[in-house]
Design a protein around this motif. Structure first.
Motif, short mmCIF file in Angstrom:
data_model
loop_
_atom_site.label_atom_id
_atom_site.label_comp_id
_atom_site.label_asym_id
_atom_site.label_seq_id
_atom_site.Cartn_x
_atom_site.Cartn_y
_atom_site.Cartn_z
N ILE A 127 0.84 -1.20 0.00
CA ILE A 127 0.00 0.00 0.00
C ILE A 127 0.87 1.25 0.00
O ILE A 127 0.66 2.17 -0.80
CB ILE A 127 -0.97 -0.02 1.21
N ALA A 128 1.88 1.30 0.86
CA ALA A 128 2.76 2.47 0.94
C ALA A 128 3.50 2.68 -0.38
O ALA A 128 3.63 3.82 -0.85
CB ALA A 128 3.76 2.30 2.09
N LEU A 157 9.01 5.00 4.65
CA LEU A 157 8.51 5.11 6.02
C LEU A 157 8.24 3.73 6.64
O LEU A 157 8.37 3.56 7.85
CB LEU A 157 7.23 5.94 6.08
N VAL A 158 7.85 2.76 5.82
CA VAL A 158 7.52 1.43 6.34
C VAL A 158 8.50 0.36 5.88
O VAL A 158 8.28 -0.83 6.11
CB VAL A 158 6.07 1.01 5.96
N ARG A 184 10.51 -5.12 5.63
CA ARG A 184 11.63 -6.07 5.62
C ARG A 184 11.48 -7.12 6.72
O ARG A 184 11.70 -8.30 6.52
CB ARG A 184 12.95 -5.31 5.80
N ASP A 185 11.05 -6.66 7.93
CA ASP A 185 10.92 -7.56 9.07
C ASP A 185 9.55 -8.23 9.15
O ASP A 185 9.29 -9.00 10.09
CB ASP A 185 11.18 -6.79 10.37
N GLN A 209 -0.53 6.57 9.91
CA GLN A 209 -1.06 7.94 9.75
C GLN A 209 -0.13 8.76 8.87
O GLN A 209 -0.58 9.53 8.01
CB GLN A 209 -1.25 8.60 11.10
N LYS A 210 1.19 8.63 9.06
CA LYS A 210 2.16 9.38 8.23
C LYS A 210 2.07 8.94 6.78
O LYS A 210 2.24 9.76 5.89
CB LYS A 210 3.58 9.16 8.76
N VAL A 211 1.87 7.65 6.56
CA VAL A 211 1.76 7.15 5.19
C VAL A 211 0.49 7.68 4.57
O VAL A 211 0.46 8.14 3.45
CB VAL A 211 1.79 5.60 5.15
#
Length: 187
Positions: free
Chosen positions: A157-158, A168-169, A174-175, A185-187
């Motif tokens: 999605i990001a 940002l994510v 990765r993890d 919220q930032k995304v």
């Protein structure tokens, strides 16, 4: 007393070309939202072109209400639910409804091709992301054209919102850890 003979409906109504030509298949009744979002050239124009879609769609009262809610929310109008749950049985029009929302958000002016579509709010440009759980394996992720692997739905999605939003994510992706609410919220 005079009588008027009605003409058979088949003489009056023009059928959709795929029905008339006998090329309509059952698969045509299930819209593939991920392919619509990707503007897949293999899809019929009526599914991937917003104006053609709305010309061929009947805007029921419920669909008009939903489109109004979504477009009003995207326009910043308060008082509308931000999370919507579509509750219909199999074959109840969920995919068609989601395609209508996608097309309306992507191209609000396309609704103007039908008279009942002209009064909806006009949110302007909207960032859109589509996640199709049938096309995204939790173990496999999804490989981008540049070879990078997106591992989570949050990463997918990001990424659709752009490289900056994906960064940002990226660690969470990765993890394979869901990001927290503040990060979402930032995304």
């Amino acid at each position: 007393m005079s009588t008027h003979v009605l003409r058979p409906w088949i003489d009056v109504v023009r059928l959709h070309p795929d029905v008339e030509q006998g090329t309509l298949t059952n698969a045509r009744f299930a819209i593939d939202l991920a392919r619509v979002e990707a503007n897949d050239p293999e899809l019929p124009l009526v599914e991937r072109d917003p104006e053609e879609f709305f010309r061929a769609s009947y805007l029921t009262n419920d669909l008009r209400r939903l489109l109004n809610e979504v477009l009003a929310s995207l326009s910043g109008q308060p008082g509308y639910d931000r999370v919507l749950k579509l509750r219909t049985p199999f074959g109840g029009g969920k995919s068609h409804t989601l395609a209508a929302v996608l097309h309306a958000a992507r191209s609000r002016s396309a609704l103007d091709v039908v008279p009942e579509g002209r009064g909806f709010p006009r949110p302007g440009t909207v960032d859109i992301a589509v996640f199709d759980g049938e096309k995204f394996g939790a173990l496999e992720g999804k490989t981008l054209p540049d070879g990078r692997l997106i591992r989570t739905m949050w990463g997918w999605i990001a990424w659709q919102f752009g490289e900056e939003k994906f960064r940002l994510v990226a660690e969470n992706d990765r993890d394979r850890v869901a990001p927290g609410g503040d990060l979402i919220q930032k995304v």
